[in-house]
Design a protein around this motif. Structure first.
Motif, PDB file in Angstrom:
ATOM      1  N   LEU A   1       0.825  -1.203   0.000  1.00 18.24           N
ATOM      2  CA  LEU A   1       0.000   0.000   0.000  1.00 18.24           C
ATOM      3  C   LEU A   1       0.864   1.260   0.000  1.00 18.24           C
ATOM      4  O   LEU A   1       0.558   2.243  -0.680  1.00 18.24           O
ATOM      5  CB  LEU A   1      -0.925  -0.005   1.219  1.00 18.24           C
ATOM      6  N   GLY A   2       1.958   1.225   0.744  1.00 13.58           N
ATOM      7  CA  GLY A   2       2.867   2.368   0.769  1.00 13.58           C
ATOM      8  C   GLY A   2       3.494   2.642  -0.583  1.00 13.58           C
ATOM      9  O   GLY A   2       3.783   3.797  -0.929  1.00 13.58           O
ATOM     10  N   ALA A   3       3.684   1.580  -1.370  1.00 14.84           N
ATOM     11  CA  ALA A   3       4.267   1.740  -2.704  1.00 14.84           C
ATOM     12  C   ALA A   3       3.362   2.545  -3.628  1.00 14.84           C
ATOM     13  O   ALA A   3       3.813   3.016  -4.678  1.00 14.84           O
ATOM     14  CB  ALA A   3       4.570   0.378  -3.311  1.00 14.84           C
ATOM     15  N   HIS A   4       2.083   2.701  -3.253  1.00 17.86           N
ATOM     16  CA  HIS A   4       1.190   3.584  -4.008  1.00 17.86           C
ATOM     17  C   HIS A   4       1.821   4.975  -4.138  1.00 17.86           C
ATOM     18  O   HIS A   4       1.769   5.602  -5.209  1.00 17.86           O
ATOM     19  CB  HIS A   4      -0.157   3.672  -3.275  1.00 17.86           C
ATOM     20  N   GLY A   5       2.423   5.444  -3.052  1.00 15.33           N
ATOM     21  CA  GLY A   5       3.081   6.744  -3.085  1.00 15.33           C
ATOM     22  C   GLY A   5       4.285   6.765  -4.008  1.00 15.33           C
ATOM     23  O   GLY A   5       4.537   7.762  -4.703  1.00 15.33           O
ATOM     24  N   ILE A   6       5.025   5.668  -4.030  1.00  9.78           N
ATOM     25  CA  ILE A   6       6.187   5.580  -4.922  1.00  9.78           C
ATOM     26  C   ILE A   6       5.755   5.684  -6.378  1.00  9.78           C
ATOM     27  O   ILE A   6       6.376   6.366  -7.194  1.00  9.78           O
ATOM     28  CB  ILE A   6       6.955   4.267  -4.675  1.00  9.78           C
ATOM     29  N   LEU A   7       4.658   5.018  -6.717  1.00  7.96           N
ATOM     30  CA  LEU A   7       4.151   5.068  -8.091  1.00  7.96           C
ATOM     31  C   LEU A   7       3.670   6.466  -8.451  1.00  7.96           C
ATOM     32  O   LEU A   7       3.796   6.892  -9.609  1.00  7.96           O
ATOM     33  CB  LEU A   7       3.029   4.053  -8.273  1.00  7.96           C
ATOM     34  N   THR A   8       3.141   7.193  -7.479  1.00  7.46           N
ATOM     35  CA  THR A   8       2.726   8.573  -7.736  1.00  7.46           C
ATOM     36  C   THR A   8       3.924   9.437  -8.102  1.00  7.46           C
ATOM     37  O   THR A   8       3.845  10.290  -8.994  1.00  7.46           O
ATOM     38  CB  THR A   8       2.007   9.156  -6.502  1.00  7.46           C
ATOM     39  N   LEU A   9       5.056   9.205  -7.448  1.00  3.19           N
ATOM     40  CA  LEU A   9       6.277   9.939  -7.794  1.00  3.19           C
ATOM     41  C   LEU A   9       6.655   9.723  -9.254  1.00  3.19           C
ATOM     42  O   LEU A   9       7.088  10.645  -9.954  1.00  3.19           O
ATOM     43  CB  LEU A   9       7.439   9.480  -6.899  1.00  3.19           C
ATOM     44  N   ASN A  10       6.476   8.502  -9.723  1.00 11.19           N
ATOM     45  CA  ASN A  10       6.817   8.173 -11.098  1.00 11.19           C
ATOM     46  C   ASN A  10       5.934   8.902 -12.109  1.00 11.19           C
ATOM     47  O   ASN A  10       6.328   9.109 -13.263  1.00 11.19           O
ATOM     48  CB  ASN A  10       6.689   6.657 -11.299  1.00 11.19           C
ATOM     49  N   ASP A  11       4.729   9.316 -11.677  1.00 11.99           N
ATOM     50  CA  ASP A  11       3.791   9.974 -12.588  1.00 11.99           C
ATOM     51  C   ASP A  11       4.138  11.430 -12.853  1.00 11.99           C
ATOM     52  O   ASP A  11       3.575  12.039 -13.768  1.00 11.99           O
ATOM     53  CB  ASP A  11       2.363   9.897 -12.017  1.00 11.99           C
ATOM     54  N   PHE A  12       5.054  12.010 -12.077  1.00 12.90           N
ATOM     55  CA  PHE A  12       5.380  13.422 -12.254  1.00 12.90           C
ATOM     56  C   PHE A  12       6.058  13.687 -13.596  1.00 12.90           C
ATOM     57  O   PHE A  12       5.929  14.779 -14.151  1.00 12.90           O
ATOM     58  CB  PHE A  12       6.279  13.906 -11.109  1.00 12.90           C
ATOM     59  N   LYS A  13       6.759  12.690 -14.119  1.00  9.07           N
ATOM     60  CA  LYS A  13       7.522  12.921 -15.347  1.00  9.07           C
ATOM     61  C   LYS A  13       6.647  12.959 -16.594  1.00  9.07           C
ATOM     62  O   LYS A  13       7.112  13.359 -17.664  1.00  9.07           O
ATOM     63  CB  LYS A  13       8.596  11.833 -15.504  1.00  9.07           C
ATOM     64  N   SER A  14       5.380  12.536 -16.484  1.00 10.34           N
ATOM     65  CA  SER A  14       4.539  12.430 -17.683  1.00 10.34           C
ATOM     66  C   SER A  14       3.226  13.191 -17.550  1.00 10.34           C
ATOM     67  O   SER A  14       2.224  12.821 -18.143  1.00 10.34           O
ATOM     68  CB  SER A  14       4.254  10.950 -17.972  1.00 10.34           C
ATOM     69  N   ILE A  15       3.244  14.279 -16.783  1.00  9.59           N
ATOM     70  CA  ILE A  15       2.013  15.028 -16.537  1.00  9.59           C
ATOM     71  C   ILE A  15       1.415  15.548 -17.841  1.00  9.59           C
ATOM     72  O   ILE A  15       0.203  15.439 -18.075  1.00  9.59           O
ATOM     73  CB  ILE A  15       2.274  16.189 -15.560  1.00  9.59           C
ATOM     74  N   LYS A  16       2.239  16.104 -18.711  1.00  5.40           N
ATOM     75  CA  LYS A  16       1.732  16.710 -19.947  1.00  5.40           C
ATOM     76  C   LYS A  16       1.015  15.682 -20.827  1.00  5.40           C
ATOM     77  O   LYS A  16      -0.137  15.879 -21.232  1.00  5.40           O
ATOM     78  CB  LYS A  16       2.882  17.350 -20.730  1.00  5.40           C
ATOM     79  N   GLY A  17       1.694  14.592 -21.115  1.00  4.83           N
ATOM     80  CA  GLY A  17       1.089  13.579 -21.985  1.00  4.83           C
ATOM     81  C   GLY A  17      -0.120  12.915 -21.351  1.00  4.83           C
ATOM     82  O   GLY A  17      -1.116  12.634 -22.025  1.00  4.83           O
ATOM     83  N   ASP A  18      -0.051  12.662 -20.031  1.00  3.94           N
ATOM     84  CA  ASP A  18      -1.183  12.040 -19.343  1.00  3.94           C
ATOM     85  C   ASP A  18      -2.408  12.946 -19.399  1.00  3.94           C
ATOM     86  O   ASP A  18      -3.539  12.485 -19.581  1.00  3.94           O
ATOM     87  CB  ASP A  18      -0.815  11.740 -17.888  1.00  3.94           C
ATOM     88  N   HIS A  19      -2.177  14.243 -19.242  1.00  3.26           N
ATOM     89  CA  HIS A  19      -3.287  15.190 -19.299  1.00  3.26           C
ATOM     90  C   HIS A  19      -3.918  15.194 -20.697  1.00  3.26           C
ATOM     91  O   HIS A  19      -5.151  15.167 -20.834  1.00  3.26           O
ATOM     92  CB  HIS A  19      -2.796  16.586 -18.933  1.00  3.26           C
ATOM     93  N   GLU A  20      -3.082  15.206 -21.720  1.00  2.79           N
ATOM     94  CA  GLU A  20      -3.587  15.232 -23.096  1.00  2.79           C
ATOM     95  C   GLU A  20      -4.344  13.958 -23.457  1.00  2.79           C
ATOM     96  O   GLU A  20      -5.323  13.990 -24.209  1.00  2.79           O
ATOM     97  CB  GLU A  20      -2.424  15.443 -24.074  1.00  2.79           C
ATOM     98  N   MET A  21      -3.886  12.816 -22.929  1.00  3.89           N
ATOM     99  CA  MET A  21      -4.490  11.537 -23.291  1.00  3.89           C
ATOM    100  C   MET A  21      -5.564  11.087 -22.303  1.00  3.89           C
ATOM    101  O   MET A  21      -6.098   9.987 -22.428  1.00  3.89           O
ATOM    102  CB  MET A  21      -3.396  10.461 -23.385  1.00  3.89           C
ATOM    103  N   GLY A  22      -5.878  11.920 -21.319  1.00  4.49           N
ATOM    104  CA  GLY A  22      -6.945  11.586 -20.383  1.00  4.49           C
ATOM    105  C   GLY A  22      -6.591  10.530 -19.362  1.00  4.49           C
ATOM    106  O   GLY A  22      -7.475   9.822 -18.867  1.00  4.49           O
ATOM    107  N   VAL A  23      -5.302  10.411 -19.039  1.00  4.38           N
ATOM    108  CA  VAL A  23      -4.877   9.465 -18.005  1.00  4.38           C
ATOM    109  C   VAL A  23      -4.882  10.205 -16.668  1.00  4.38           C
ATOM    110  O   VAL A  23      -4.096  11.125 -16.451  1.00  4.38           O
ATOM    111  CB  VAL A  23      -3.471   8.906 -18.308  1.00  4.38           C
TER     112      VAL A  23
END
Length: 307
Positions: free
Chosen positions: A187-209
């Motif tokens: 469950l704590g690793a959920h936070g680790i995965l959130t850190l990984n999402d910072f690098k792709s904010i632009k593309g994720d926003h454009e693609m609806g992720v």
């Protein structure tokens, strides 16, 4: 004088280096480390069962984790064309549908190795494989929602390998205490995965992720990630302390204090320091995992099986 242009035909199949890049060896560490923690936490004589444990480490890392990376890159190829066009599929180094073929072949190989390790490990591997495909592939595509997707990956990368390793080492299901600690770290690793999402904010926003940085903004997402990582480790500390494993609880407490100091720096500039915190803070997090595993190992097997 006329110039002649040489045209190099596109490759019809990927090179071995392209396949390796698709499987991303750098991502194999978390599940392999979690597997090692589970083997240590079991308290079993590892020397007697070294072969299934070694096969399990290969299963957790290169096979299942590698499969999940191939699946993710195949179904994320359009997003990666925006965020990271140099990745192996959008760059063309993995031509045609080879990315999908590699993912399918790795899935088959993973289940074949899991079958050698007995029905419990096979069942756990089957669950992990289903989550890997469900995370990226439609119709489920759990990653479309950061709350659900990161939880799925955390449990797959940390909890499942930990419990599977303990099962392989013992030859039967592990103690309730081991299972609870493994769940908390997953469950704590959920936070680790959130850190990984910072690098792709632009593309994720454009693609609806809808990752947490997209849903809540980088600053709030950073706060959520830190809160999740800190509270789950606090839960581990309380569990160990309640079981009388005070040395292990104290060590994880020290590791958590160091993480909190790093978190304070990270929160001042989440986007700029996400990569830094992923290296420093996550390193401390996984160190605490092994400290917990060693503490659990010190419990008598007869007592541990009661929890």
């Amino acid at each position: 004088m006329a110039q002649t242009h040489s045209h190099v035909p596109a490759a019809s199949h990927p090179s071995p280096s392209a396949v390796l890049q698709l499987l991303k060896p750098i991502t194999w560490f978390p599940p392999m480390w979690a597997y090692a923690c589970g083997a240590v936490a079991s308290g079993a004589g590892i020397g007697e069962r070294w072969l299934p444990i070694a096969l399990g480490i290969v299963l957790a890392g290169p096979l299942l984790c590698g499969t999940s990376q191939a699946v993710n890159d195949w179904f994320d190829r359009h997003v990666d064309a925006i965020n990271e066009p140099d990745r192996v599929i959008p760059s063309g180094r993995m031509p045609g549908q080879w990315g999908l073929f590699v993912a399918i072949a790795m899935s088959i190989l993973s289940m074949a190795i899991a079958a050698l390790l007995g029905p419990l490990v096979f069942g756990a591997a089957l669950v992990g494989l289903a989550l890997a495909w469900g995370y990226s592939a439609p119709p489920f595509r759990f990653k479309q929602n950061g709350w659900l997707g990161n939880g799925v990956v955390g449990l797959s990368y940390e909890t499942l390998p930990w419990i599977t390793a303990a099962t392989a080492a013992l030859g039967h299901a592990p103690s309730g205490m081991t299972i609870m600690v493994a769940i908390l770290y997953g469950l704590g690793a959920h936070g680790i995965l959130t850190l990984n999402d910072f690098k792709s904010i632009k593309g994720d926003h454009e693609m609806g992720v809808d990752t947490l940085p997209v849903l809540h903004g980088p600053r709030n997402a950073a706060r959520i990630a830190c809160l999740v990582m800190a509270t789950t480790q606090l839960g581990v500390i309380l569990l160990l302390a309640q079981a009388g494993l005070t040395t292990g609880a104290a060590l994880i407490g020290l590791v958590l204090v160091l993480q909190v100091l790093c978190m304070l720096r990270f929160l001042r500039d989440p986007e700029g320091r996400a990569v830094w915190y992923s290296a420093v803070g996550v390193g401390l997090y996984v160190s605490g995992m092994m400290a917990a595993a060693i503490a659990l190992r010190s419990m008598p097997l007869a007592t541990a099986t009661v929890g």
